[in-house]
Design a protein around this motif. Structure first.
Motif, PDB file in Angstrom:
ATOM      1  N   LYS A  13       0.831  -1.208   0.000  1.00 53.64           N
ATOM      2  CA  LYS A  13       0.000   0.000   0.000  1.00 53.64           C
ATOM      3  C   LYS A  13       0.863   1.255   0.000  1.00 53.64           C
ATOM      4  N   MET A  14       2.007   1.195   0.663  1.00 50.48           N
ATOM      5  CA  MET A  14       2.922   2.338   0.687  1.00 50.48           C
ATOM      6  C   MET A  14       3.511   2.607  -0.700  1.00 50.48           C
ATOM      7  N   GLN A  15       3.593   1.566  -1.529  1.00 49.87           N
ATOM      8  CA  GLN A  15       4.155   1.715  -2.867  1.00 49.87           C
ATOM      9  C   GLN A  15       3.130   2.208  -3.888  1.00 49.87           C
ATOM     10  N   LEU A  16       1.857   2.211  -3.487  1.00 52.18           N
ATOM     11  CA  LEU A  16       0.774   2.536  -4.411  1.00 52.18           C
ATOM     12  C   LEU A  16       0.910   3.956  -4.959  1.00 52.18           C
ATOM     13  N   GLN A  17       0.840   4.073  -6.276  1.00 55.52           N
ATOM     14  CA  GLN A  17       0.984   5.371  -6.936  1.00 55.52           C
ATOM     15  C   GLN A  17      -0.340   5.901  -7.485  1.00 55.52           C
ATOM     16  N   ARG A  18      -1.416   5.128  -7.285  1.00 52.16           N
ATOM     17  CA  ARG A  18      -2.734   5.563  -7.767  1.00 52.16           C
ATOM     18  C   ARG A  18      -3.717   5.528  -6.595  1.00 52.16           C
ATOM     19  N   PRO A  19      -3.904   6.665  -5.947  1.00 59.54           N
ATOM     20  CA  PRO A  19      -4.753   6.720  -4.746  1.00 59.54           C
ATOM     21  C   PRO A  19      -6.173   6.221  -4.976  1.00 59.54           C
ATOM     22  N   GLU A  20      -6.658   6.323  -6.213  1.00 61.68           N
ATOM     23  CA  GLU A  20      -8.028   5.878  -6.490  1.00 61.68           C
ATOM     24  C   GLU A  20      -8.197   4.367  -6.321  1.00 61.68           C
ATOM     25  N   LEU A  21      -7.068   3.645  -6.194  1.00 62.85           N
ATOM     26  CA  LEU A  21      -7.130   2.196  -6.045  1.00 62.85           C
ATOM     27  C   LEU A  21      -6.845   1.744  -4.605  1.00 62.85           C
ATOM     28  N   THR A  22      -6.867   2.674  -3.673  1.00 61.48           N
ATOM     29  CA  THR A  22      -6.575   2.349  -2.275  1.00 61.48           C
ATOM     30  C   THR A  22      -7.508   1.273  -1.738  1.00 61.48           C
ATOM     31  N   ALA A  23      -8.752   1.252  -2.185  1.00 64.64           N
ATOM     32  CA  ALA A  23      -9.736   0.283  -1.676  1.00 64.64           C
ATOM     33  C   ALA A  23      -9.349  -1.156  -1.982  1.00 64.64           C
TER      34      ALA A  23
END
Length: 201
Positions: A13-23
């Motif tokens: 989750k820390m590596q995620l670059q697209r906040p819209e996919l946080t779910a």
């Protein structure tokens, strides 16, 4: 979820670059899965390419075939004539397909945080995850379920002689009297996988 799995998920989750996919990293709801299948130009992720992907929601004991997705992609190298008999996709079928980023923009929200159900899904993940990592900064965080393992457990390990993937799937379909919709079509394969999963889970 074990502490090690939680730690891995937190790191992803820390590596995620697209906040819209946080779910996608949320705890999945019970009795919700997504059946997934891919078609590729070959079986080697280092030299072959993804051609199409299909996904279908499984909710409890229902398969939502009316709202599934089947996405045809435009690979960097067109499929050659020898492989068309395997995946059924001609150059004319894929040359106007969507880019991998366009495909993932539709696929990933559809998958969401649902566990992924597949037949030999490790191969699908080997093709999908490098594309997913380029797109959102990390690989898919979803749990992956292989119906072969569930079937083997259900049959108490009585799966000797099933020497190929095709024999595995044919045997599973026949055992549960699931109609064979025709292999090597991503949407058909995803539908058959979903039907088999409801029997073996």
């Amino acid at each position: 979820m074990s502490w090690l799995t939680q730690l891995s998920c937190k790191w992803q989750k820390m590596q995620l670059q697209r906040p819209e996919l946080t779910a996608m990293f949320d705890q999945p709801a019970a009795e919700r899965w997504v059946a997934l299948d891919c078609e590729m130009t070959g079986l080697n992720p280092k030299k072959h390419h993804l051609l199409s992907v299909a996904a279908i929601h499984i909710d409890g004991s229902s398969i939502d075939t009316g709202n599934g997705i089947h996405l045809v992609c435009r690979p960097p190298v067109m499929p050659d004539r020898d492989t068309i008999v395997i995946h059924g996709l001609r150059t004319a079928d894929v040359e106007h397909g969507m880019s991998y980023d366009e495909m993932l923009a539709r696929l990933l929200p559809f998958i969401g945080n649902r566990p992924i159900v597949g037949f030999c899904p490790q191969l699908d993940m080997a093709f999908l995850n490098p594309l997913v990592k380029d797109y959102m900064g990390t690989t898919l965080p979803n749990k992956v379920i292989d119906i072969r393992h569930l079937y083997s457990r259900r049959m108490s390990g009585q799966t000797q002689g099933l020497s190929s993937q095709a024999q595995w799937l044919t045997n599973i379909l026949a055992h549960y009297q699931i109609p064979d919709l025709g292999a090597h079509d991503a949407y058909n394969d995803a539908t058959m996988t979903a039907m088999a999963f409801l029997h073996v889970r």
